[in-house]
Scaffold this motif. Structure first.
Motif, PDB file in Angstrom:
ATOM      1  N   ALA A  44       0.842  -1.201   0.000  1.00  0.00           N
ATOM      2  CA  ALA A  44       0.000   0.000   0.000  1.00  0.00           C
ATOM      3  C   ALA A  44       0.872   1.243   0.000  1.00  0.00           C
ATOM      4  O   ALA A  44       2.021   1.209   0.451  1.00  0.00           O
ATOM      5  CB  ALA A  44      -0.903   0.004   1.232  1.00  0.00           C
ATOM      6  N   LYS A  45       0.293   2.315  -0.526  1.00  0.00           N
ATOM      7  CA  LYS A  45       0.953   3.618  -0.513  1.00  0.00           C
ATOM      8  C   LYS A  45      -0.024   4.645   0.020  1.00  0.00           C
ATOM      9  O   LYS A  45      -1.222   4.563  -0.245  1.00  0.00           O
ATOM     10  CB  LYS A  45       1.365   4.044  -1.922  1.00  0.00           C
ATOM     11  CG  LYS A  45       2.404   3.187  -2.588  1.00  0.00           C
ATOM     12  CD  LYS A  45       2.684   3.745  -3.973  1.00  0.00           C
ATOM     13  CE  LYS A  45       3.607   2.891  -4.781  1.00  0.00           C
ATOM     14  NZ  LYS A  45       3.857   3.479  -6.107  1.00  0.00           N
ATOM     15  N   ASP A  46       0.504   5.611   0.753  1.00  0.00           N
ATOM     16  CA  ASP A  46      -0.297   6.719   1.260  1.00  0.00           C
ATOM     17  C   ASP A  46       0.305   7.997   0.694  1.00  0.00           C
ATOM     18  O   ASP A  46       1.429   8.368   1.040  1.00  0.00           O
ATOM     19  CB  ASP A  46      -0.275   6.738   2.789  1.00  0.00           C
ATOM     20  CG  ASP A  46      -1.204   7.784   3.365  1.00  0.00           C
ATOM     21  OD1 ASP A  46      -1.159   8.948   2.909  1.00  0.00           O
ATOM     22  OD2 ASP A  46      -1.964   7.440   4.280  1.00  0.00           O
ATOM     23  N   ALA A  47      -0.424   8.648  -0.188  1.00  0.00           N
ATOM     24  CA  ALA A  47       0.091   9.839  -0.861  1.00  0.00           C
ATOM     25  C   ALA A  47       0.245  11.007   0.098  1.00  0.00           C
ATOM     26  O   ALA A  47       1.204  11.773  -0.004  1.00  0.00           O
ATOM     27  CB  ALA A  47      -0.807  10.228  -2.026  1.00  0.00           C
ATOM     28  N   ALA A  48      -0.682  11.154   1.020  1.00  0.00           N
ATOM     29  CA  ALA A  48      -0.614  12.289   1.940  1.00  0.00           C
ATOM     30  C   ALA A  48       0.589  12.165   2.877  1.00  0.00           C
ATOM     31  O   ALA A  48       1.308  13.138   3.102  1.00  0.00           O
ATOM     32  CB  ALA A  48      -1.898  12.390   2.755  1.00  0.00           C
ATOM     33  N   THR A  80       3.311   6.887  -8.256  1.00  0.00           N
ATOM     34  CA  THR A  80       2.343   6.848  -7.159  1.00  0.00           C
ATOM     35  C   THR A  80       1.063   7.608  -7.473  1.00  0.00           C
ATOM     36  O   THR A  80      -0.037   7.082  -7.296  1.00  0.00           O
ATOM     37  CB  THR A  80       2.981   7.377  -5.858  1.00  0.00           C
ATOM     38  OG1 THR A  80       4.040   6.497  -5.485  1.00  0.00           O
ATOM     39  CG2 THR A  80       1.974   7.455  -4.732  1.00  0.00           C
ATOM     40  N   THR A  81       1.153   8.814  -7.939  1.00  0.00           N
ATOM     41  CA  THR A  81      -0.040   9.616  -8.215  1.00  0.00           C
ATOM     42  C   THR A  81      -0.956   8.906  -9.205  1.00  0.00           C
ATOM     43  O   THR A  81      -2.178   8.891  -9.032  1.00  0.00           O
ATOM     44  CB  THR A  81       0.348  11.005  -8.737  1.00  0.00           C
ATOM     45  OG1 THR A  81       1.183  11.635  -7.764  1.00  0.00           O
ATOM     46  CG2 THR A  81      -0.878  11.863  -8.994  1.00  0.00           C
ATOM     47  N   GLY A  82      -0.379   8.297 -10.214  1.00  0.00           N
ATOM     48  CA  GLY A  82      -1.175   7.592 -11.216  1.00  0.00           C
ATOM     49  C   GLY A  82      -2.008   6.465 -10.656  1.00  0.00           C
ATOM     50  O   GLY A  82      -3.105   6.175 -11.168  1.00  0.00           O
ATOM     51  N   HIS A  83      -1.532   5.824  -9.611  1.00  0.00           N
ATOM     52  CA  HIS A  83      -2.295   4.723  -9.014  1.00  0.00           C
ATOM     53  C   HIS A  83      -3.633   5.204  -8.448  1.00  0.00           C
ATOM     54  O   HIS A  83      -4.602   4.452  -8.417  1.00  0.00           O
ATOM     55  CB  HIS A  83      -1.481   4.033  -7.921  1.00  0.00           C
ATOM     56  CG  HIS A  83      -0.399   3.179  -8.463  1.00  0.00           C
ATOM     57  ND1 HIS A  83       0.887   3.207  -7.971  1.00  0.00           N
ATOM     58  CD2 HIS A  83      -0.379   2.271  -9.471  1.00  0.00           C
ATOM     59  CE1 HIS A  83       1.628   2.354  -8.651  1.00  0.00           C
ATOM     60  NE2 HIS A  83       0.878   1.777  -9.561  1.00  0.00           N
ATOM     61  N   GLU A  90      -7.385  -3.105 -13.211  1.00  0.00           N
ATOM     62  CA  GLU A  90      -6.846  -2.750 -14.530  1.00  0.00           C
ATOM     63  C   GLU A  90      -5.319  -2.742 -14.464  1.00  0.00           C
ATOM     64  O   GLU A  90      -4.742  -1.930 -13.736  1.00  0.00           O
ATOM     65  CB  GLU A  90      -7.342  -1.382 -14.984  1.00  0.00           C
ATOM     66  CG  GLU A  90      -8.658  -1.413 -15.689  1.00  0.00           C
ATOM     67  CD  GLU A  90      -8.715  -2.360 -16.869  1.00  0.00           C
ATOM     68  OE1 GLU A  90      -7.829  -2.335 -17.741  1.00  0.00           O
ATOM     69  OE2 GLU A  90      -9.669  -3.147 -16.909  1.00  0.00           O
ATOM     70  N   PRO A  91      -4.658  -3.612 -15.209  1.00  0.00           N
ATOM     71  CA  PRO A  91      -3.193  -3.642 -15.177  1.00  0.00           C
ATOM     72  C   PRO A  91      -2.586  -2.331 -15.680  1.00  0.00           C
ATOM     73  O   PRO A  91      -2.996  -1.787 -16.698  1.00  0.00           O
ATOM     74  CB  PRO A  91      -2.839  -4.785 -16.136  1.00  0.00           C
ATOM     75  CG  PRO A  91      -4.069  -5.622 -16.201  1.00  0.00           C
ATOM     76  CD  PRO A  91      -5.216  -4.666 -16.055  1.00  0.00           C
ATOM     77  N   LEU A  92      -1.618  -1.832 -14.908  1.00  0.00           N
ATOM     78  CA  LEU A  92      -0.900  -0.611 -15.260  1.00  0.00           C
ATOM     79  C   LEU A  92       0.589  -0.887 -15.254  1.00  0.00           C
ATOM     80  O   LEU A  92       1.137  -1.333 -14.250  1.00  0.00           O
ATOM     81  CB  LEU A  92      -1.182   0.492 -14.234  1.00  0.00           C
ATOM     82  CG  LEU A  92      -2.591   1.021 -14.162  1.00  0.00           C
ATOM     83  CD1 LEU A  92      -2.767   1.873 -12.921  1.00  0.00           C
ATOM     84  CD2 LEU A  92      -2.910   1.815 -15.409  1.00  0.00           C
ATOM     85  N   ALA A  93       1.234  -0.607 -16.353  1.00  0.00           N
ATOM     86  CA  ALA A  93       2.689  -0.702 -16.433  1.00  0.00           C
ATOM     87  C   ALA A  93       3.271   0.678 -16.150  1.00  0.00           C
ATOM     88  O   ALA A  93       2.546   1.688 -16.137  1.00  0.00           O
ATOM     89  CB  ALA A  93       3.106  -1.172 -17.820  1.00  0.00           C
ATOM     90  N   THR A  94       4.538   0.726 -15.925  1.00  0.00           N
ATOM     91  CA  THR A  94       5.212   1.991 -15.659  1.00  0.00           C
ATOM     92  C   THR A  94       4.902   3.017 -16.746  1.00  0.00           C
ATOM     93  O   THR A  94       4.565   4.164 -16.455  1.00  0.00           O
ATOM     94  CB  THR A  94       6.729   1.772 -15.538  1.00  0.00           C
ATOM     95  OG1 THR A  94       6.957   0.823 -14.485  1.00  0.00           O
ATOM     96  CG2 THR A  94       7.462   3.052 -15.257  1.00  0.00           C
TER      97      THR A  94
END
Length: 179
Positions: A44-48, A80-83, A90-94
């Motif tokens: 997991a990522k937390d942008a804030a 990160t922002t794009g996620h 939906e698969p996302l590549a770099t």
């Protein structure tokens, strides 16, 4: 064993991991192999807070690099922002999140990915809130090359099952706390 059999076994193992979290490392290793990558993880990522957390991984990426990612490089990760704008499963590549040539020029790539010979990462969003996002990701090594249509297709096959297994595991954890 054909692809259908491999997928069926992987799906079954994924739901088993929902009931027994100790199975996640092996399931993630199987998922990485099925998708066409070197390593897989749930994180997991937390942008804030500009932070993150790894829940389970297959043990291929060294602990040192995992620790470096979550203590230093999560703040520099250009995708990160794009996620946060991605749709579930939906698969996302770099390259879906940043121009690949620009990615190769980032400090993140040069200091974290390149020393490990990682060239790409395909991920799916499992869940998201206002400032955080939970992900399933598969790393691609130089040997595998960048994410292609086959990688995306296979990721799309397994992603909904990984998401549901994570949600089942979370529901079981909540029931245990209530008891």
């Amino acid at each position: 064993m054909d692809e259908g059999e491999r997928l069926s076994l992987l799906i079954g193992a994924t739901y088993d991991a929902a009931l027994d979290p100790q199975l996640w490392p092996n399931v993630l290793a199987q998922a990485a192999a099925f998708v066409g990558g070197i390593s897989a993880c749930l994180y997991a990522k937390d942008a804030a807070a500009r932070s993150g957390n790894i829940f389970y991984d297959d043990g291929v990426i060294s602990r040192r690099f995992i620790e470096l990612y979550f203590t230093r490089y999560v703040k520099l990760d250009p995708v990160t922002t794009g996620h946060f704008f991605a749709q579930l499963d939906e698969p996302l590549a770099t390259a879906d999140l940043i121009a690949y040539d620009e990615f190769l020029e980032t400090r993140f790539y040069k200091e974290w990915a390149k020393p490990q010979q990682l060239v790409d990462h395909v991920s799916v969003v499992l869940d998201k809130a206002a400032t955080s996002v939970a992900l399933f990701g598969v790393f691609r090594h130089e040997r595998e090359g960048i994410v292609d249509a086959e990688t995306r297709r296979r990721m799309k096959l397994i992603a909904p099952h990984v998401r549901r297994a994570v949600l089942i595991g979370r529901a079981i954890d909540l029931k245990a706390v209530e008891a």
